[in-house]
Design an enzyme around this catalytic site. Structure first.
Site, short mmCIF file in Angstrom:
data_model
loop_
_atom_site.label_atom_id
_atom_site.label_comp_id
_atom_site.label_asym_id
_atom_site.label_seq_id
_atom_site.Cartn_x
_atom_site.Cartn_y
_atom_site.Cartn_z
N GLY A 46 29.01 -28.94 -8.75
CA GLY A 46 28.76 -30.32 -8.18
C GLY A 46 27.86 -30.40 -7.07
O GLY A 46 27.00 -31.56 -7.06
N LYS A 75 25.55 -22.71 -17.62
CA LYS A 75 25.08 -23.78 -16.61
C LYS A 75 23.72 -23.56 -16.39
O LYS A 75 22.88 -24.71 -16.03
CB LYS A 75 26.09 -23.59 -15.26
CG LYS A 75 27.44 -24.48 -15.73
CD LYS A 75 28.12 -24.43 -14.44
CE LYS A 75 29.64 -25.09 -14.39
NZ LYS A 75 30.32 -25.14 -12.98
N CYS A 177 26.13 -15.81 11.44
CA CYS A 177 26.10 -15.65 9.94
C CYS A 177 27.60 -16.10 9.45
O CYS A 177 28.43 -16.32 10.35
CB CYS A 177 25.66 -14.19 9.65
SG CYS A 177 26.92 -12.98 9.59
N CYS A 180 29.89 -13.71 11.03
CA CYS A 180 30.15 -13.73 12.51
C CYS A 180 31.31 -14.48 13.01
O CYS A 180 32.03 -14.19 14.12
CB CYS A 180 28.84 -14.49 13.23
SG CYS A 180 27.59 -13.60 13.36
N CYS A 198 39.47 -28.26 1.08
CA CYS A 198 38.68 -27.36 0.30
C CYS A 198 39.09 -26.01 0.66
O CYS A 198 38.98 -25.46 1.68
CB CYS A 198 37.19 -27.47 1.01
SG CYS A 198 36.05 -26.22 -0.05
N CYS A 231 23.83 -8.14 9.90
CA CYS A 231 23.56 -9.19 10.96
C CYS A 231 23.37 -8.81 12.28
O CYS A 231 22.51 -9.24 12.96
CB CYS A 231 24.88 -9.96 10.89
SG CYS A 231 25.07 -11.07 12.13
P1 ATP Z 1 32.74 -29.52 -6.51
O1 ATP Z 1 33.85 -28.81 -5.59
O2 ATP Z 1 32.63 -31.01 -5.88
O3 ATP Z 1 33.04 -29.50 -7.92
P2 ATP Z 1 30.88 -27.49 -5.77
O4 ATP Z 1 29.58 -27.37 -6.13
O5 ATP Z 1 31.07 -27.36 -4.27
O6 ATP Z 1 31.34 -28.94 -6.15
P3 ATP Z 1 31.69 -26.35 -8.19
O7 ATP Z 1 31.64 -27.75 -8.99
O8 ATP Z 1 33.17 -25.59 -8.24
O9 ATP Z 1 31.62 -26.76 -6.57
O10 ATP Z 1 30.58 -25.32 -8.25
C1 ATP Z 1 30.64 -24.09 -7.77
C2 ATP Z 1 29.73 -23.25 -8.78
O11 ATP Z 1 29.68 -21.85 -8.12
C3 ATP Z 1 30.37 -23.30 -10.34
O12 ATP Z 1 29.59 -23.66 -11.20
C4 ATP Z 1 30.48 -21.70 -10.31
O13 ATP Z 1 30.67 -21.36 -11.61
C5 ATP Z 1 29.65 -21.09 -9.40
N1 ATP Z 1 29.97 -19.77 -8.81
C6 ATP Z 1 30.94 -19.64 -8.02
N2 ATP Z 1 31.25 -18.42 -7.61
C7 ATP Z 1 30.21 -17.55 -8.12
C8 ATP Z 1 29.50 -16.41 -8.24
N3 ATP Z 1 30.26 -15.38 -7.83
N4 ATP Z 1 28.51 -16.16 -9.19
C9 ATP Z 1 27.78 -17.06 -9.91
N5 ATP Z 1 28.14 -18.40 -9.66
C10 ATP Z 1 29.37 -18.67 -9.20
ZN ZN Z 2 27.07 -11.91 11.67
#
Ligand code: ATP
Ligand code: ZN
Length: 252
Positions: A46, A75, A177, A180, A198, A231
């Site tokens: 997203g 993706k 960071c 931290c 969230c 860090c």
């Molecule tokens: P929303 O919560 O509104 O849908 P967002 O971008 O915060 O938006 P997601 O749409 O869930 O949340 O996007 C997170 C993306 O991060 C997903 O496409 C997921 O596949 C990717 N992702 C999460 N963890 C990893 C990881 N360890 N390695 C690679 N990609 C990751």
């Molecule tokens: Zn730190």
């Protein structure tokens, strides 16, 4: 009005007219330098997909995209296809992988340090890393990589109802960071699904409120007791360089 001018440019399909529009508005000096910059986006969901599209439309030089998920295609490959259509001048790199695995982390680090394209002056081959993931573990891995590389990055989070979120700028050694100030409550994210919360970033999501258009900001200094050793190294370097710049020390 400026807002109207800008939306008129956004429907224009020529990326350069957009670039010129941003230049004309005079908000950013040397706007054309954007073509020299590389940005890594971790998580093409997203938040990440919109960030990638906006940077592409603004004429960024190079985008590195990381995600392990698929939407029929992976993706990252799907994003590359769409972004190349929008602006064929952007150098696009697709990394379909999980950054939290040993192999994934190695590839992540190697891609960030590849300097074939970059003009970046830091230890890294990119100018900025955007964390657009949805879980704590992946954020901690981005934190680890950026602390090791002395790489400035931005962390983002959106609440499940999408009306609140946070953005955090992290400059290793100079600002806190991600380790931290760890989340005060660590719960299993898979068991936590509450409305408007969230799960991935519980304590820091309580920032922006879209309904009230309320966007509080705050600064966080690094924690000298941070559990992340990279860090602590960056903190020591930052302190040493600020002491070196202090005129009192030159006198001693
Ligand atoms: P929303 O919560 O509104 O849908 P967002 O971008 O915060 O938006 P997601 O749409 O869930 O949340 O996007 C997170 C993306 O991060 C997903 O496409 C997921 O596949 C990717 N992702 C999460 N963890 C990893 C990881 N360890 N390695 C690679 N990609 C990751
Ligand atoms: Zn730190």
């Amino acid at each position: 009005c400026k807002v109207k001018d800008m939306s008129a440019e956004v429907v224009d399909s020529n990326p350069y007219s957009r670039l010129m529009a941003l230049q004309r508005m005079g908000i950013v000096e040397n706007y054309e330098r954007i073509r020299e910059f590389s940005v890594a986006i971790v998580g093409i969901g997203g938040v990440g997909s919109v960030a990638a599209e906006m940077l592409t439309r603004c004429g960024i030089g190079r985008l590195l995209l990381y995600d392990y998920d698929t939407v029929g295609m992976t993706k990252t490959d799907a994003a590359v296809q769409t972004l190349a259509d929008i602006n064929p001048d952007v150098v696009l790199e697709s990394y379909t992988m999980n950054i939290t695995t040993v192999e994934g982390f190695e590839t992540f680090m190697a891609s960030l340090t590849n300097k074939n394209f970059s003009t970046s002056k830091s230890g890294s081959g990119v100018d900025l890393v955007l964390s657009c993931v949805d879980n704590y573990e992946a954020r901690m891995v981005v934190n680890q990589a950026c602390n090791e590389l002395n790489q400035t990055w931005m962390e983002s989070g959106v609440s499940e109802d999408a009306v609140s979120g946070h953005i955090q700028l992290l400059v290793p050694g100079e600002t806190a960071c991600f380790a931290c100030a760890p989340p005060l409550v660590r719960v299993d994210e898979r068991t936590l699904k509450r409305e408007g919360v969230c799960a991935a970033s519980l304590p820091t999501t309580m920032g922006y409120n879209a309904l009230k258009d309320y966007f509080p900001t705050m600064e966080m200094k690094p924690n000298p007791q941070c559990s992340n050793s990279a860090c602590l190294e960056r903190q020591m370097e930052a302190e040493a360089s600020s002491l070196a710049q202090c005129p009192v020390h030159e006198d001693n």
